[in-house]
Design an enzyme around this catalytic site. Structure first.
Site, mmCIF file in Angstrom:
data_model
loop_
_atom_site.group_PDB
_atom_site.id
_atom_site.type_symbol
_atom_site.label_atom_id
_atom_site.label_comp_id
_atom_site.label_asym_id
_atom_site.label_seq_id
_atom_site.Cartn_x
_atom_site.Cartn_y
_atom_site.Cartn_z
ATOM 1 N N GLU A 85 -6.816 4.648 7.919
ATOM 2 C CA GLU A 85 -6.670 6.074 7.571
ATOM 3 C C GLU A 85 -7.948 6.606 6.925
ATOM 4 O OE1 GLU A 85 -2.941 5.589 5.492
ATOM 5 O OE2 GLU A 85 -2.049 5.020 7.416
ATOM 6 N N SER A 133 3.559 -1.923 10.355
ATOM 7 C CA SER A 133 5.013 -1.979 10.553
ATOM 8 C C SER A 133 5.612 -3.341 10.192
ATOM 9 C CB SER A 133 5.380 -1.564 11.973
ATOM 10 O OG SER A 133 4.998 -0.209 12.207
ATOM 11 N N GLU A 154 -5.137 -4.828 10.697
ATOM 12 C CA GLU A 154 -4.121 -3.797 10.886
ATOM 13 C C GLU A 154 -4.396 -3.056 12.191
ATOM 14 O OE1 GLU A 154 -2.158 -2.454 7.011
ATOM 15 O OE2 GLU A 154 -4.060 -1.400 7.108
ATOM 16 N N LYS A 171 0.159 4.211 -0.283
ATOM 17 C CA LYS A 171 -0.491 5.397 0.294
ATOM 18 C C LYS A 171 -0.262 6.610 -0.640
ATOM 19 C CE LYS A 171 -0.221 3.246 4.787
ATOM 20 N NZ LYS A 171 -0.157 3.365 6.244
ATOM 21 N N GLY A 223 2.577 2.548 10.765
ATOM 22 C CA GLY A 223 3.496 3.667 10.601
ATOM 23 C C GLY A 223 4.233 4.050 11.871
ATOM 24 N N HIS A 228 -9.519 0.981 5.173
ATOM 25 C CA HIS A 228 -8.213 1.203 5.793
ATOM 26 C C HIS A 228 -8.398 2.178 6.967
ATOM 27 C CE1 HIS A 228 -4.135 2.548 6.475
ATOM 28 N NE2 HIS A 228 -3.748 1.436 5.876
ATOM 29 N N ASN A 237 0.869 -1.176 0.000
ATOM 30 C CA ASN A 237 0.000 0.000 0.000
ATOM 31 C C ASN A 237 0.904 1.223 0.000
ATOM 32 O OD1 ASN A 237 -1.778 2.068 0.489
ATOM 33 N ND2 ASN A 237 -2.379 1.379 2.535
HETATM 34 P P1 13P Z 1 3.120 0.574 7.676
HETATM 35 O O1 13P Z 1 3.627 -0.722 7.095
HETATM 36 O O2 13P Z 1 3.838 1.777 7.163
HETATM 37 O O3 13P Z 1 3.019 0.501 9.161
HETATM 38 O O4 13P Z 1 1.611 0.746 7.138
HETATM 39 C C1 13P Z 1 0.733 -0.297 7.277
HETATM 40 C C2 13P Z 1 -0.479 -0.001 6.480
HETATM 41 O O5 13P Z 1 -1.262 0.869 6.828
HETATM 42 C C3 13P Z 1 -0.692 -0.745 5.247
HETATM 43 O O6 13P Z 1 -1.969 -0.555 4.747
#
Ligand code: 13P
Length: 251
Positions: free
Chosen positions: A96, A212, A166, A12, A172, A94, A10
């Site tokens: 976010e 992560s 997640e 982002k 992150g 997701h 992803n």
């Molecule tokens: P990270 O791997 O940067 O923690 O992000 C995870 C994520 O949100 C994948 O969709």
């Protein structure tokens, strides 16, 4: 039952066209066998990445879609448009999107079914915040997020879907769930799938861990009996790192 692992990147809201093209090409050239590799770049670079992976087994997905069919929804992208640019998968719910863009579980479910209706495979993302975990509410939160979809789905509709766990506190932050914490939630999700749709369907679906995931922790996470790969954010922006994570899923 053996499930083909799936590792999704992803990206982002990162990168530019040249980076998207080179990252996708490097991944396509070296993606290992025995794992399905999915790239979810920003919408504007879907075409670029589609061209870069065309001759490979790497598949394309989007990070979001609108729950409506085509129409007067300024700034949104429809499921049919994603299919039109060669997407096979789409992330829905997701964290976010849920937190920064106030997407309710009901809206996430609408997106999930819109994706299915258009022939896309939805990757339903669920996960608890740190406060919810510390209050002992992890399963309750996950259940509510799952039930918004499960309550409206048939087993037949669920066949082509993926669920990604997640934990919000691990996204992150560099604070990965331990393999035991991740496996426990995955086992819970699979048991909820079994009670809603039957054991065979539950055993056949891929459940991804995200939060992560890095090259040095992927193998121990993916060793979990109910962990069938990963949804990778930051570490998917570097080809060598992402390929090492893909490799870890084949073991
Ligand atoms: P990270 O791997 O940067 O923690 O992000 C995870 C994520 O949100 C994948 O969709």
């Amino acid at each position: 039952m053996s499930r083909t692992p799936l590792v999704a990147g992803n990206w982002k809201m990162n990168g530019r066209r040249s980076m998207a093209a080179s990252l996708a090409a490097e991944i396509a050239a070296a993606a290992p066998a025995g794992v399905e590799v999915l790239l979810c770049p920003p919408l504007v670079y879907l075409d670029t990445v589609a061209s870069a992976v065309q001759a490979s087994d790497v598949v394309l997905g989007a990070q979001n879609l609108d729950e409506h069919e085509d129409g007067a929804f300024t700034g949104e992208v429809s499921a049919e448009m994603l299919v039109d640019v060669a997407c096979r998968y789409v992330l829905v719910g997701h964290s976010e999107r849920r937190t920064l863009f106030a997407e309710s579980s009901a809206r996430v479910a609408d997106k999930f079914f819109r994706a299915l209706d258009a022939g896309l495979r939805p990757v339903l993302c669920v996960g608890e915040t740190l406060a919810e975990r510390e209050a002992g509410n992890t399963e309750q939160v996950i259940n509510a997020q799952l039930d918004a979809v499960f309550g409206r789905a048939t087993a037949e509709q669920m066949v082509d879907t993926v669920i990604a766990y997640e934990p919000v506190w691990a996204i992150g932050t560099g604070m990965t769930a331990s393999p035991e914490q991740a496996q426990a939630v995955h086992a819970h999700i699979r048991s909820r799938l079994a009670s809603s749709f039957g054991a065979p369907l539950a055993q056949s679906l891929r459940l991804l861990y995200g939060g992560s995931v890095k090259a040095d922790n992927a193998a121990s996470l993916f060793a979990g009996a109910d962990i069938d790969g990963g949804l990778v954010g930051g570490a998917s922006l570097d080809a060598a790192t992402f390929l090492a994570i893909c490799q870890a899923a084949t073991a």
